[in-house]
Design a protein around this motif. Structure first.
Motif, PDB file in Angstrom:
ATOM      1  N   LEU A 188      10.589 -10.265 -21.098  1.00  0.00           N
ATOM      2  CA  LEU A 188       9.661 -11.071 -20.316  1.00  0.00           C
ATOM      3  C   LEU A 188       8.271 -10.466 -20.419  1.00  0.00           C
ATOM      4  CD1 LEU A 188      11.829 -11.464 -17.086  1.00  0.00           C
ATOM      5  CD2 LEU A 188      11.449 -13.204 -18.832  1.00  0.00           C
ATOM      6  N   PRO A 189       7.246 -11.301 -20.574  1.00  0.00           N
ATOM      7  CA  PRO A 189       5.889 -10.743 -20.605  1.00  0.00           C
ATOM      8  C   PRO A 189       5.484 -10.260 -19.211  1.00  0.00           C
ATOM      9  CG  PRO A 189       5.812 -13.143 -20.671  1.00  0.00           C
ATOM     10  CD  PRO A 189       7.261 -12.751 -20.738  1.00  0.00           C
ATOM     11  N   LEU A 190       4.627  -9.269 -19.176  1.00  0.00           N
ATOM     12  CA  LEU A 190       4.157  -8.720 -17.913  1.00  0.00           C
ATOM     13  C   LEU A 190       2.809  -9.322 -17.543  1.00  0.00           C
ATOM     14  CD1 LEU A 190       4.960  -4.927 -18.440  1.00  0.00           C
ATOM     15  CD2 LEU A 190       6.360  -6.659 -17.322  1.00  0.00           C
ATOM     16  N   SER A 191       2.569  -9.446 -16.249  1.00  0.00           N
ATOM     17  CA  SER A 191       1.249  -9.858 -15.784  1.00  0.00           C
ATOM     18  C   SER A 191       0.289  -8.689 -15.976  1.00  0.00           C
ATOM     19  CB  SER A 191       1.310 -10.253 -14.306  1.00  0.00           C
ATOM     20  OG  SER A 191       1.538  -9.090 -13.520  1.00  0.00           O
ATOM     21  N   ASN A 192      -0.990  -8.933 -15.806  1.00  0.00           N
ATOM     22  CA  ASN A 192      -1.975  -7.847 -15.923  1.00  0.00           C
ATOM     23  C   ASN A 192      -1.694  -6.744 -14.912  1.00  0.00           C
ATOM     24  OD1 ASN A 192      -3.288  -9.114 -18.025  1.00  0.00           O
ATOM     25  ND2 ASN A 192      -4.835 -10.066 -16.705  1.00  0.00           N
ATOM     26  N   LEU A 193      -1.347  -7.126 -13.683  1.00  0.00           N
ATOM     27  CA  LEU A 193      -1.044  -6.136 -12.653  1.00  0.00           C
ATOM     28  C   LEU A 193       0.179  -5.318 -13.043  1.00  0.00           C
ATOM     29  CD1 LEU A 193      -1.326  -4.798  -9.869  1.00  0.00           C
ATOM     30  CD2 LEU A 193       0.050  -6.675  -8.937  1.00  0.00           C
ATOM     31  N   GLU A 194       1.238  -5.983 -13.485  1.00  0.00           N
ATOM     32  CA  GLU A 194       2.464  -5.278 -13.866  1.00  0.00           C
ATOM     33  C   GLU A 194       2.219  -4.325 -15.029  1.00  0.00           C
ATOM     34  OE1 GLU A 194       5.859  -8.577 -12.647  1.00  0.00           O
ATOM     35  OE2 GLU A 194       4.837  -8.739 -14.573  1.00  0.00           O
ATOM     36  N   ALA A 195       1.462  -4.766 -16.013  1.00  0.00           N
ATOM     37  CA  ALA A 195       1.146  -3.904 -17.158  1.00  0.00           C
ATOM     38  C   ALA A 195       0.360  -2.682 -16.695  1.00  0.00           C
ATOM     39  CB  ALA A 195       0.363  -4.682 -18.207  1.00  0.00           C
ATOM     40  N   SER A 196      -0.572  -2.895 -15.784  1.00  0.00           N
ATOM     41  CA  SER A 196      -1.362  -1.786 -15.245  1.00  0.00           C
ATOM     42  C   SER A 196      -0.478  -0.798 -14.481  1.00  0.00           C
ATOM     43  CB  SER A 196      -2.456  -2.342 -14.326  1.00  0.00           C
ATOM     44  OG  SER A 196      -3.096  -1.304 -13.633  1.00  0.00           O
ATOM     45  N   LEU A 197       0.445  -1.322 -13.697  1.00  0.00           N
ATOM     46  CA  LEU A 197       1.356  -0.458 -12.933  1.00  0.00           C
ATOM     47  C   LEU A 197       2.259   0.338 -13.876  1.00  0.00           C
ATOM     48  CD1 LEU A 197       2.333  -2.909 -10.052  1.00  0.00           C
ATOM     49  CD2 LEU A 197       0.792  -0.937  -9.908  1.00  0.00           C
ATOM     50  N   PHE A 198       2.736  -0.311 -14.922  1.00  0.00           N
ATOM     51  CA  PHE A 198       3.578   0.377 -15.901  1.00  0.00           C
ATOM     52  C   PHE A 198       2.785   1.508 -16.565  1.00  0.00           C
ATOM     53  CE2 PHE A 198       5.631   1.122 -19.953  1.00  0.00           C
ATOM     54  CZ  PHE A 198       6.966   1.143 -19.612  1.00  0.00           C
ATOM     55  N   PHE A 199       1.551   1.215 -16.938  1.00  0.00           N
ATOM     56  CA  PHE A 199       0.688   2.227 -17.557  1.00  0.00           C
ATOM     57  C   PHE A 199       0.501   3.416 -16.623  1.00  0.00           C
ATOM     58  CE2 PHE A 199      -3.589   4.004 -18.222  1.00  0.00           C
ATOM     59  CZ  PHE A 199      -3.428   4.478 -19.511  1.00  0.00           C
ATOM     60  N   ARG A 200       0.273   3.149 -15.344  1.00  0.00           N
ATOM     61  CA  ARG A 200       0.084   4.242 -14.378  1.00  0.00           C
ATOM     62  C   ARG A 200       1.328   5.121 -14.285  1.00  0.00           C
ATOM     63  NH1 ARG A 200      -3.069   1.494  -9.350  1.00  0.00           N
ATOM     64  NH2 ARG A 200      -3.130   3.636  -8.582  1.00  0.00           N
ATOM     65  N   LEU A 201       2.501   4.498 -14.351  1.00  0.00           N
ATOM     66  CA  LEU A 201       3.739   5.272 -14.328  1.00  0.00           C
ATOM     67  C   LEU A 201       3.856   6.158 -15.562  1.00  0.00           C
ATOM     68  CD1 LEU A 201       6.547   5.980 -13.197  1.00  0.00           C
ATOM     69  CD2 LEU A 201       7.415   3.953 -14.397  1.00  0.00           C
TER      70      LEU A 201
ATOM     71  N   ASN B  13       0.817  -1.227   0.000  1.00  0.00           N
ATOM     72  CA  ASN B  13       0.000   0.000   0.000  1.00  0.00           C
ATOM     73  C   ASN B  13       0.849   1.276   0.000  1.00  0.00           C
ATOM     74  OD1 ASN B  13      -2.556  -1.298  -0.005  1.00  0.00           O
ATOM     75  ND2 ASN B  13      -2.300  -1.751   2.177  1.00  0.00           N
ATOM     76  N   ARG B  14       1.949   1.247  -0.749  1.00  0.00           N
ATOM     77  CA  ARG B  14       2.818   2.412  -0.891  1.00  0.00           C
ATOM     78  C   ARG B  14       2.947   2.829  -2.351  1.00  0.00           C
ATOM     79  NH1 ARG B  14       7.664   1.644  -0.704  1.00  0.00           N
ATOM     80  NH2 ARG B  14       7.806  -0.589  -0.820  1.00  0.00           N
ATOM     81  N   LEU B  15       2.002   2.449  -3.179  1.00  0.00           N
ATOM     82  CA  LEU B  15       2.125   2.683  -4.615  1.00  0.00           C
ATOM     83  C   LEU B  15       2.201   4.170  -4.946  1.00  0.00           C
ATOM     84  CD1 LEU B  15       2.331   1.511  -7.423  1.00  0.00           C
ATOM     85  CD2 LEU B  15      -0.163   1.538  -7.553  1.00  0.00           C
ATOM     86  N   GLU B  16       1.365   4.975  -4.324  1.00  0.00           N
ATOM     87  CA  GLU B  16       1.367   6.417  -4.615  1.00  0.00           C
ATOM     88  C   GLU B  16       2.741   7.018  -4.375  1.00  0.00           C
ATOM     89  OE1 GLU B  16      -0.626   8.733  -6.061  1.00  0.00           O
ATOM     90  OE2 GLU B  16      -1.669   6.896  -6.613  1.00  0.00           O
ATOM     91  N   ARG B  17       3.323   6.687  -3.261  1.00  0.00           N
ATOM     92  CA  ARG B  17       4.642   7.234  -2.920  1.00  0.00           C
ATOM     93  C   ARG B  17       5.698   6.757  -3.911  1.00  0.00           C
ATOM     94  NH1 ARG B  17       8.247   6.532   2.476  1.00  0.00           N
ATOM     95  NH2 ARG B  17       9.684   8.180   1.959  1.00  0.00           N
ATOM     96  N   SER B  18       5.644   5.482  -4.262  1.00  0.00           N
ATOM     97  CA  SER B  18       6.616   4.936  -5.208  1.00  0.00           C
ATOM     98  C   SER B  18       6.470   5.594  -6.578  1.00  0.00           C
ATOM     99  CB  SER B  18       6.435   3.418  -5.309  1.00  0.00           C
ATOM    100  OG  SER B  18       7.470   2.860  -6.065  1.00  0.00           O
ATOM    101  N   LEU B  19       5.240   5.787  -7.023  1.00  0.00           N
ATOM    102  CA  LEU B  19       5.020   6.452  -8.309  1.00  0.00           C
ATOM    103  C   LEU B  19       5.547   7.892  -8.270  1.00  0.00           C
ATOM    104  CD1 LEU B  19       1.477   5.138  -9.284  1.00  0.00           C
ATOM    105  CD2 LEU B  19       3.627   4.630 -10.446  1.00  0.00           C
ATOM    106  N   GLN B  20       5.322   8.586  -7.163  1.00  0.00           N
ATOM    107  CA  GLN B  20       5.835   9.960  -7.038  1.00  0.00           C
ATOM    108  C   GLN B  20       7.354   9.989  -7.134  1.00  0.00           C
ATOM    109  OE1 GLN B  20       4.197  11.353  -3.343  1.00  0.00           O
ATOM    110  NE2 GLN B  20       2.306  12.067  -4.298  1.00  0.00           N
ATOM    111  N   GLN B  21       8.012   9.006  -6.511  1.00  0.00           N
ATOM    112  CA  GLN B  21       9.474   8.937  -6.576  1.00  0.00           C
ATOM    113  C   GLN B  21       9.947   8.695  -8.007  1.00  0.00           C
ATOM    114  OE1 GLN B  21      10.147   5.785  -3.794  1.00  0.00           O
ATOM    115  NE2 GLN B  21      10.326   7.156  -2.036  1.00  0.00           N
TER     116      GLN B  21
END
Length: 198
Positions: free
Chosen positions: A150-163, A127-135
């Protein structure tokens, strides 16, 4: 002390001595700034554009690389994507552009896609995603190496998109990939998401 000695030997007036002292101080600060930013960038090794063998890659547009080395893409918060098969110098180019950015005074961070995903997934689970994205939005240039291995999981792809969304028109990305844009749908496990990222 060296500046004082040199000023005494040359019998400089106060104004010339002050100019020389300020120049020495500025040079020292500039060099220390570069060294600090290079450490913070976390490059796996240092490479420069002068070390790149353009003869080995004749299809590479030298003029375009020189233009990128001018760092105007960073000022405009544009992104650079370097595509090609393994072993052609993609990472070398990305690092060399990162070093140029450091020398120009910009903050830079280098991460492989694997390290980025480990970092973001861990932050998500804690539950530290916001802080990590800000960094990760802070560096003026974020280099993400090795997309497509390497292929990304759905979660990883979503996190990459958010970045990517967070950095869009705020700061630059330099991405290296061994996959063509048409193959990014496989890497991100979703052609629509891959298109949105592109």
């Amino acid at each position: 002390d060296a500046v004082c000695e040199q000023a005494a030997k040359k019998q400089l007036d106060y104004k010339a001595f002050l100019a020389q002292a300020l120049e020495a101080e500025w040079q020292g600060r500039y060099q220390r700034g570069i060294e600090a930013r290079l450490r913070l960038a976390r490059f796996p090794w240092l490479k420069t554009l002068d070390q790149f063998d353009f003869d080995f890659q004749p299809s590479l547009d030298r003029r375009q690389v020189r233009e990128l080395a001018g760092m105007s893409f960073v000022e405009r918060a544009h992104n650079v994507i370097v595509l090609g098969p393994p072993g052609v110098g993609k990472t070398h180019l990305a690092i060399a552009l990162g070093v140029k950015a450091v020398e120009a005074g910009y903050s830079v961070l280098f991460l492989t896609l694997e390290n980025l995903m480990i970092r973001l997934t861990k932050a998500f689970n804690e539950n530290r995603l916001e802080r990590s994205l800000q960094q990760l939005v802070y560096p003026k240039v974020l280099i993400i190496d090795e997309i497509g291995y390497l292929p990304l999981s759905n979660l990883e792809a979503s996190l990459f998109f958010r970045l990517v969304v967070r950095r869009y028109e705020r700061a630059s990305l330099i991405i290296t990939s061994n996959k063509s844009f048409l193959e990014w749908g496989e890497t991100f496990n979703d052609p629509v998401l891959a298109t949105a990222i592109l």
